[in-house]
Design a protein around this motif. Structure first.
Motif, PDB file in Angstrom:
ATOM      1  N   MET A  34       0.848  -1.183  -0.100  1.00 12.23           N
ATOM      2  CA  MET A  34       0.007  -0.120   0.089  1.00 12.23           C
ATOM      3  C   MET A  34       0.906   1.149   0.067  1.00 12.23           C
ATOM      4  N   ASN A  35       0.447   2.187  -0.843  1.00 13.35           N
ATOM      5  CA  ASN A  35       1.392   3.250  -1.154  1.00 13.35           C
ATOM      6  C   ASN A  35       0.683   4.483  -1.297  1.00 13.35           C
ATOM      7  N   TRP A  36       1.333   5.753  -0.667  1.00 15.65           N
ATOM      8  CA  TRP A  36       0.890   7.107  -0.960  1.00 15.65           C
ATOM      9  C   TRP A  36       1.590   7.716  -2.043  1.00 15.65           C
ATOM     10  N   TYR A  37       0.937   8.176  -2.968  1.00 18.40           N
ATOM     11  CA  TYR A  37       1.697   9.097  -4.063  1.00 18.40           C
ATOM     12  C   TYR A  37       0.871  10.511  -3.954  1.00 18.40           C
ATOM     13  N   ARG A  38       1.643  11.214  -4.321  1.00 18.00           N
ATOM     14  CA  ARG A  38       0.836  12.609  -4.418  1.00 18.00           C
ATOM     15  C   ARG A  38       1.616  13.291  -5.979  1.00 18.00           C
ATOM     16  N   VAL A  48       5.431   8.836  -2.262  1.00 22.37           N
ATOM     17  CA  VAL A  48       5.643   9.277  -0.977  1.00 22.37           C
ATOM     18  C   VAL A  48       5.961   8.589   0.059  1.00 22.37           C
ATOM     19  N   ALA A  49       5.297   7.373   0.157  1.00 24.10           N
ATOM     20  CA  ALA A  49       5.545   6.349   1.211  1.00 24.10           C
ATOM     21  C   ALA A  49       5.027   4.977   0.839  1.00 24.10           C
ATOM     22  N   HIS A  50       5.491   3.969   1.214  1.00 19.49           N
ATOM     23  CA  HIS A  50       5.315   2.382   0.833  1.00 19.49           C
ATOM     24  C   HIS A  50       5.254   1.729   2.151  1.00 19.49           C
ATOM     25  N   ILE A  51       4.378   0.618   2.008  1.00 23.48           N
ATOM     26  CA  ILE A  51       4.546  -0.072   3.360  1.00 23.48           C
ATOM     27  C   ILE A  51       3.929  -1.632   2.670  1.00 23.48           C
ATOM     28  N   THR A  52       4.751  -2.782   2.951  1.00 22.68           N
ATOM     29  CA  THR A  52       4.466  -4.110   2.224  1.00 22.68           C
ATOM     30  C   THR A  52       3.434  -4.960   3.258  1.00 22.68           C
ATOM     31  N   SER A  53       2.756  -5.865   2.745  1.00 24.19           N
ATOM     32  CA  SER A  53       1.876  -6.484   3.505  1.00 24.19           C
ATOM     33  C   SER A  53       2.329  -7.630   4.151  1.00 24.19           C
ATOM     34  N   THR A  54       3.833  -8.011   3.853  1.00 17.91           N
ATOM     35  CA  THR A  54       4.211  -9.324   4.509  1.00 17.91           C
ATOM     36  C   THR A  54       5.182  -8.643   5.584  1.00 17.91           C
ATOM     37  N   SER A  55       5.909  -7.876   5.638  1.00 17.42           N
ATOM     38  CA  SER A  55       7.070  -7.639   6.707  1.00 17.42           C
ATOM     39  C   SER A  55       6.251  -6.182   7.279  1.00 17.42           C
ATOM     40  N   ASP A  90       4.373  20.608  -0.021  1.00 18.09           N
ATOM     41  CA  ASP A  90       3.520  19.396   0.198  1.00 18.09           C
ATOM     42  C   ASP A  90       2.249  19.583  -0.264  1.00 18.09           C
ATOM     43  N   THR A  91       1.748  20.644  -0.725  1.00 20.87           N
ATOM     44  CA  THR A  91       0.622  20.627  -1.333  1.00 20.87           C
ATOM     45  C   THR A  91       0.480  19.918  -2.624  1.00 20.87           C
ATOM     46  N   ALA A  92      -0.424  19.253  -2.742  1.00 19.49           N
ATOM     47  CA  ALA A  92      -0.695  18.069  -3.764  1.00 19.49           C
ATOM     48  C   ALA A  92      -2.010  17.441  -3.591  1.00 19.49           C
ATOM     49  N   VAL A  93      -2.386  16.685  -4.662  1.00 22.37           N
ATOM     50  CA  VAL A  93      -3.618  15.811  -4.411  1.00 22.37           C
ATOM     51  C   VAL A  93      -2.652  14.381  -4.083  1.00 22.37           C
ATOM     52  N   TYR A  94      -3.142  13.979  -2.906  1.00 23.96           N
ATOM     53  CA  TYR A  94      -2.471  12.786  -2.556  1.00 23.96           C
ATOM     54  C   TYR A  94      -3.520  11.373  -2.907  1.00 23.96           C
ATOM     55  N   TYR A  95      -2.765  10.447  -3.333  1.00 25.77           N
ATOM     56  CA  TYR A  95      -3.561   9.217  -3.889  1.00 25.77           C
ATOM     57  C   TYR A  95      -3.128   8.120  -3.008  1.00 25.77           C
ATOM     58  N   CYS A  96      -4.074   7.101  -2.754  1.00 25.60           N
ATOM     59  CA  CYS A  96      -3.934   6.070  -2.225  1.00 25.60           C
ATOM     60  C   CYS A  96      -3.615   4.778  -3.162  1.00 25.60           C
ATOM     61  N   ASN A  97      -2.659   4.015  -3.254  1.00 22.59           N
ATOM     62  CA  ASN A  97      -2.606   2.960  -3.999  1.00 22.59           C
ATOM     63  C   ASN A  97      -2.429   1.795  -3.436  1.00 22.59           C
ATOM     64  N   LEU A  98      -3.113   0.849  -3.960  1.00 20.73           N
ATOM     65  CA  LEU A  98      -2.988  -0.716  -3.627  1.00 20.73           C
ATOM     66  C   LEU A  98      -2.527  -1.507  -4.831  1.00 20.73           C
ATOM     67  N   ARG A  99      -1.336  -2.169  -4.535  1.00 22.69           N
ATOM     68  CA  ARG A  99      -0.459  -2.934  -5.800  1.00 22.69           C
ATOM     69  C   ARG A  99      -0.232  -4.250  -5.473  1.00 22.69           C
ATOM     70  N   ARG A 100      -1.060  -4.751  -6.214  1.00 24.24           N
ATOM     71  CA  ARG A 100      -0.767  -6.350  -6.296  1.00 24.24           C
ATOM     72  C   ARG A 100       0.476  -7.044  -6.597  1.00 24.24           C
ATOM     73  N   ALA A 101       1.310  -8.059  -6.055  1.00 22.53           N
ATOM     74  CA  ALA A 101       2.258  -8.379  -6.436  1.00 22.53           C
ATOM     75  C   ALA A 101       2.262  -9.141  -7.786  1.00 22.53           C
ATOM     76  N   TRP A 102       1.316 -10.160  -7.769  1.00 22.45           N
ATOM     77  CA  TRP A 102       1.098 -11.057  -8.928  1.00 22.45           C
ATOM     78  C   TRP A 102      -0.129 -11.576  -8.986  1.00 22.45           C
ATOM     79  N   PRO A 103      -0.574 -11.536 -10.464  1.00 25.57           N
ATOM     80  CA  PRO A 103      -0.207 -10.554 -11.528  1.00 25.57           C
ATOM     81  C   PRO A 103      -0.125  -9.247 -10.905  1.00 25.57           C
ATOM     82  N   ARG A 104       0.811  -8.271 -11.433  1.00 27.40           N
ATOM     83  CA  ARG A 104       0.904  -7.034 -11.001  1.00 27.40           C
ATOM     84  C   ARG A 104      -0.057  -6.226 -11.672  1.00 27.40           C
TER      85      ARG A 104
END
Length: 118
Positions: A34-38, A48-55, A90-104
């Motif tokens: 799960m990621n935050w983009y802006r 902006v930031a990234h966190i994994t589901s596993t570790s 820091d002014t921006a539109v911030y987007y939440c992103n969910l990224r599946r590993a496989w299939p990408r």
């Protein structure tokens, strides 16, 4: 069907704080990030930031290290971005992103506006 619901954006003065939330639903895969983009005005989208589901490991853009913290509530499939010491850049539109590993595959929230201005 995957759905990402964002909240927490708004207008804040320089030096202030905001906490963004993103609740994800409708998916069953276990390995993802799960990621935050802006996207600032007139600029390209950036991670902006990234966190994994596993570790639960995290990574941050250099521009926000020490000021922003990404965290997760696994039971709720929710990711947070605590934003402190906010700056006008820091002014921006911030987007939440969910990224599946496989299939990408990427899933995106609608975005939430963060405006830092005095």
């Amino acid at each position: 069907q995957v759905q990402l619901v964002e909240s927490g954006g708004g207008l804040v003065q320089p030096g202030g704080s905001l906490r963004l939330s993103c609740a994800a639903s409708g998916f069953t895969f276990n390995i993802y990030s799960m990621n935050w983009y802006r996207q600032p005005p007139g600029k390209e989208r950036e991670l902006v930031a990234h966190i994994t589901s596993t570790s639960g490991s995290t990574d941050y853009a250099d521009s926000i290290k020490g000021r922003f913290t990404i965290s997760r509530d696994t039971a709720k499939n929710t990711v947070y971005l605590q934003m402190n010491s906010l700056k006008p850049e820091d002014t921006a539109v911030y987007y939440c992103n969910l990224r599946r590993a496989w299939p990408r595959q990427d899933y995106w929230g609608q975005g939430t506006q963060v405006t830092v201005s005095s």
